[in-house]
Motif scaffolding. Structure first.
Motif, mmCIF file in Angstrom:
data_model
loop_
_atom_site.group_PDB
_atom_site.id
_atom_site.type_symbol
_atom_site.label_atom_id
_atom_site.label_comp_id
_atom_site.label_asym_id
_atom_site.label_seq_id
_atom_site.Cartn_x
_atom_site.Cartn_y
_atom_site.Cartn_z
ATOM 1 N N GLU A 1 1.640 8.809 -3.237
ATOM 2 C CA GLU A 1 0.316 8.433 -2.276
ATOM 3 C C GLU A 1 -0.240 7.383 -3.399
ATOM 4 N N HIS B 1 0.808 -1.339 0.148
ATOM 5 C CA HIS B 1 -0.127 0.014 0.230
ATOM 6 C C HIS B 1 0.517 1.249 0.090
ATOM 7 N N GLY C 1 -5.380 5.938 -2.879
ATOM 8 C CA GLY C 1 -6.072 7.205 -2.741
ATOM 9 C C GLY C 1 -7.575 6.763 -2.639
#
Ligand code: Z15
Length: 834
Positions: free
Chosen positions: A671, A375, A674
């Motif tokens: 990121e 992740h 998201g």
């Protein structure tokens, strides 16, 4: 009176809603019955909390029966199942969601009305189940929803924390953390299962033994035994055909073990040990995207993994006895990040030490059972445990890890990279150095048959930057599954007005066939539809304005543009970029009261990890800027800034339907995906965002014209860093940026306390601006000018908003789950009888 009745029969997947044929009268009687027999009170003296509990109990008449039926069917059909291991499940509230799933929302609403109760007020009584920090935990919650909705046999395994994520209070602009006690007065949704308790060893030492044949055998003599008590939370699929469970483990002192201590006269010592045992499931670590490295955290990880693996094996043995040959046909374990990676040596330990299997056979099983989701690429989030700590807590597991490692380096790395010590050092599970460390990422990749990133660009970077050599060794192992969100919670139940409109214009099965939203594209230019769509947005903004007023006492105009940034506070997510731009707008308005821009309200929701100093400074700065801006009569309410305290799932459900603009402004490459970006776009917000994570795929789906992209790309970021990024260049080159940054040194926002916000300026100049905030400022400012222009043109804006909703079908978590099923889990849906 009972809420249980007959229903229609269709497939494993639910596409019809009206399944439980319960009348309003029956539901009402059922709630009242539970008020009496379950809550022990009556209509005259019942609190709202009691009414909420009674309503939950009425819903549970359907839910619990479906749990039993689902489990019985899965057992009888001996189905293959996915076991989703996660340290976090950010479930939020259940009542509205479960009513949506059983198709009784309107019935319940009417029933409560007849009892003189307001449905929404009753729903507000429910505390959020906040057993997670942010995106990773909420993803797990969306995934278990989709698994049940699609009829897949699945179980979520995690920890039954006594305290979930802290609640946030804002005092004088600063974050204060208060403990969250989500189940202090009981929780109607959970079922304790003492019959499935497990005992878990910890600490101690390993004894090496040799049998008659001279074979080596390892025996772990643990120093402690902890009891794991499972609590089951029903996960109701939409249509409530399949009701899977989340099984969360609570730690307790083992009576069995402590008895010895007690007999030895150590009564007080025994009590101390009890407290330590119960500490394991006490509290969720509040870090998102950073690793704490604490002993208790490692114990939490091992505790729930060991409980869960024993639970899986017990269930398997009930069907297959001691025949391990079908194990990998029945069981797949998905590791949600490396947090549960200690499950790998635990399964090896059980197979080799307890089941006395040959190493190679045990390893073959492991490699067909585990799959791992990455992740993040942020180095501070990649888990490493010191060898010393590992050895103290899990001595046998450390030995097993060493064995996995040496076999891997010899049998796999050496043939692929002969005599290449540099590659060996990089791929080794053990990091050499001043303090030897166990790299949980490497362990996870080596033991798993699939490794996935969570958005296309992220998965590319996992291959090219994080694990390039692993990708060379196993070219088919690394893959992508783009994240998704459940449209049941994130559209149907949080935005009922828009949902109703969509059902009228599309079909009413869109919550399970989200691609059907495409049909709304046909109405994007239809001025009547535009009006209705934007009226719903306006009504949602009126509702949010009330929430803002009640939480902060700030008045906002619902006709203003609502610009929302909701996510954990982290420098890589760049809330500071948003803040600097707000300060620039304020400055423009002060310099020119006629500055052309629509009325704007900037709304933030964000928790900072309690130990994250700079994140807390940014929260403080947002609040101080808000104080000044909101109370400056000179700018005539053209600009408002709101920081909503205690951002959480239930608050997100109120904010997301009211957003005009969605802020997705992380530095490109940081990121991973998201998911808030998906929820906001689905509800008709226009994204202002960088080419990062799933923003790229959102832009692809919505089309370039319907999102506003700005900033450096991943490639450009790499080039800039390679060339030697100097934030001062941007400071001196941009008069406005310089003026805004210099403002931090004054007492303009902190009267009487000059320089109170100066650390933020320092982080962006003296400390190097790690996330290139200043490099992206000009482009961000231009992007907002574009937003202003577009918003002032009503039909254009409405068109964009509609197209955003219409094109988000891809980001249904059902699609993510189907991708996992097709490429990784290989499950078959299971039909559950009436
Ligand atoms: C977390 O919430 C995420 C990644 C992590 O490594 C940890 Cl420890 C927590 C987030 C990502 O930041 C976000 O981009 C992603 O959408 C989310 O996980 C779900 O994949």
């Amino acid at each position: 009176a009972s809420a249980k009745t007959s229903r229609k029969k269709t497939s494993a997947v639910s596409d019809d809603l009206k399944q439980f044929e319960v009348t309003t009268e029956e539901f009402k009687d059922c709630v009242v019955k539970h008020l009496h027999v379950t809550l022990g009170t009556d209509e005259n003296k019942a609190s709202k909390k009691a009414w909420w509990n009674a309503t939950c109990a009425a819903v549970n008449e359907i839910v619990f029966e479906r749990v039993t039926k689902t489990q019985k069917t899965h057992y009888q059909k001996d189905t293959r199942a996915v076991h989703y291991f996660s340290l976090e499940f950010l479930m939020g509230r259940f009542l509205k969601n479960n009513l949506t799933s059983v198709g009784l929302t309107d019935i319940a609403k009417q029933a409560l009305e007849q009892l003189d109760l307001d449905f929404n007020e009753i729903c507000e009584e429910e505390p959020d189940m906040a057993l997670g920090n942010g995106g990773l935990g909420r993803l797990a919650a969306c995934f278990v929803d989709s698994l049940a909705t699609l009829g897949y046999p699945a179980i979520g395994y995690g920890i039954h924390y006594e305290h979930g994520l802290f609640t946030q209070e804002i005092q004088h602009g600063r974050q204060l953390e208060r403990p969250d006690s989500w189940r202090e007065y009981g929780n109607p949704w959970e079922i304790c299962r003492p019959e499935s308790i497990q005992e878990i060893p910890l600490y101690g030492y390993v004894e090496t033994k040799y049998d008659e044949g001279g074979h080596i055998h390892k025996e772990w003599h643990p120093g402690r035994i902890i009891k794991g008590v499972p609590w089951d939370i029903p996960v109701v699929g939409y249509g409530a055909k399949t009701v899977n469970i989340l099984r969360l483990w609570e730690s307790r002192a083992s009576d069995f073990f402590n008895w010895d201590v007690f007999n030895a006269g150590g009564y007080l010592d025994a009590q101390v040990e009890n407290v330590q045992a119960e500490t394991i499931s006490k509290v969720l670590y509040p870090n998102d995207n950073t690793e704490a490295g604490k002993e208790l955290r490692l114990i939490q990880q091992y505790f729930f993994c060991a409980c869960s693996i024993k639970d899986i094996i017990r269930r398997y043995k009930r069907a297959h006895g001691n025949d391990w040959s079908k194990f990998t046909d029945q069981v797949v374990i998905q590791l949600n990040d490396t947090h549960p990676a200690v499950a790998i040596p635990e399964l090896m330990r059980i197979l080799v030490d307890r089941a006395e299997m040959h190493w190679d056979d045990a390893w073959a099983i492991c490699q067909n059972v585990f799959a791992y989701t990455n992740h993040t690429l942020l180095p501070e989030a990649l888990e490493k445990w010191s060898v010393r700590l590992f050895e103290k807590v899990l001595p046998r597991h450390l030995e097993i890890i060493y064995e996995i490692n040496s076999r891997f380096l010899e049998d796999v790395v050496e043939p692929a990279f002969p005599d290449n010590d540099e590659v060996k050092r990089k791929l080794s599970i053990i990091e050499e150095g001043h303090e030897k460390m166990v790299r949980m990422g490497n362990l996870s990749v080596i033991a798993s048959f699939k490794v996935n990133g969570v958005a296309e660009i992220h998965s590319q970077l996992v291959k090219s930057d994080l694990f390039p050599e692993f990708n060379q060794i196993w070219p088919d192992k690394l893959t992508n599954v783009t994240n998704g969100v459940t449209p049941r919670r994130w559209l149907k139940s949080c935005n009922p007005a828009l949902s109703k409109l969509i059902s009228e214009y599309v079909d009413d099965d869109w919550p399970v066939h989200l691609d059907k939203l495409q049909k709304l594209n046909d109405f994007a230019d239809d001025s009547k539809f535009q009006k209705v769509f934007m009226q719903i947005k306006h009504d949602n903004k009126v509702e949010l304005a009330k929430v803002i007023k009640s939480l902060t006492n700030i008045e906002v105009d619902p006709t203003a543009l609502f610009d929302i940034q909701i996510k954990r506070l982290h420098e890589y997510k760049r809330q500071q970029l948003n803040l600097i731009h707000i300060m620039a707008l304020y400055r423009r308005l002060l310099q020119n009261p006629d500055y052309d821009m629509p009325k704007r309200v900037f709304i933030f929701g964000a928790k900072a990890a309690p130990g994250y100093y700079m994140a807390k400074e940014i929260i403080y700065a947002i609040n101080k800027v808000a104080d000044r801006v909101n109370n400056d009569a000179r700018i005539k309410d053209k600009l408002k800034v709101v920081f909503l305290p205690n951002y959480r799932v239930s608050l997100a459900e109120k904010m997301i339907p009211a957003a005009d603009v969605s802020e997705q402004i992380s530095l490109a490459g940081k990121e991973a995906s998201g998911t808030g970006n998906m929820k906001l776009a689905l509800n008709g917000a226009v994204t202002i965002g960088t080419l990062d994570g799933a923003n790229i795929e959102i832009a692809e789906e919505a089309g370039e014209d319907n999102v506003v992209i700005f900033g450096l790309t991943v490639e450009e970021v790499k080039a800039k860093k390679a060339a030697g990024y100097n934030p001062w260049d941007y400071y001196y080159a941009n008069e406005e940026l310089k003026a805004v940054l210099d403002w931090f040194d004054t007492d303009y926002f902190t009267p009487g306390k000059p320089g109170e916000l100066a650390e933020i300026k320092r982080s962006l100049l003296d400390y190097g601006d790690t996330y290139l905030t200043l490099a992206d400022y000009a482009s961000y400012s231009d992007a907002h000018k574009k937003i202003d222009r577009l918003y002032q043109d009503k039909p254009t804006w409405a068109r964009m908003a509609i197209i955003n909703t219409a094109t988000m079908g891809k980001f249904n978590s059902d699609r993510s789950i189907q991708d996992y099923v097709n490429n990784i889990w290989k499950l078959t849906p299971c039909f559950i009888e009436e």
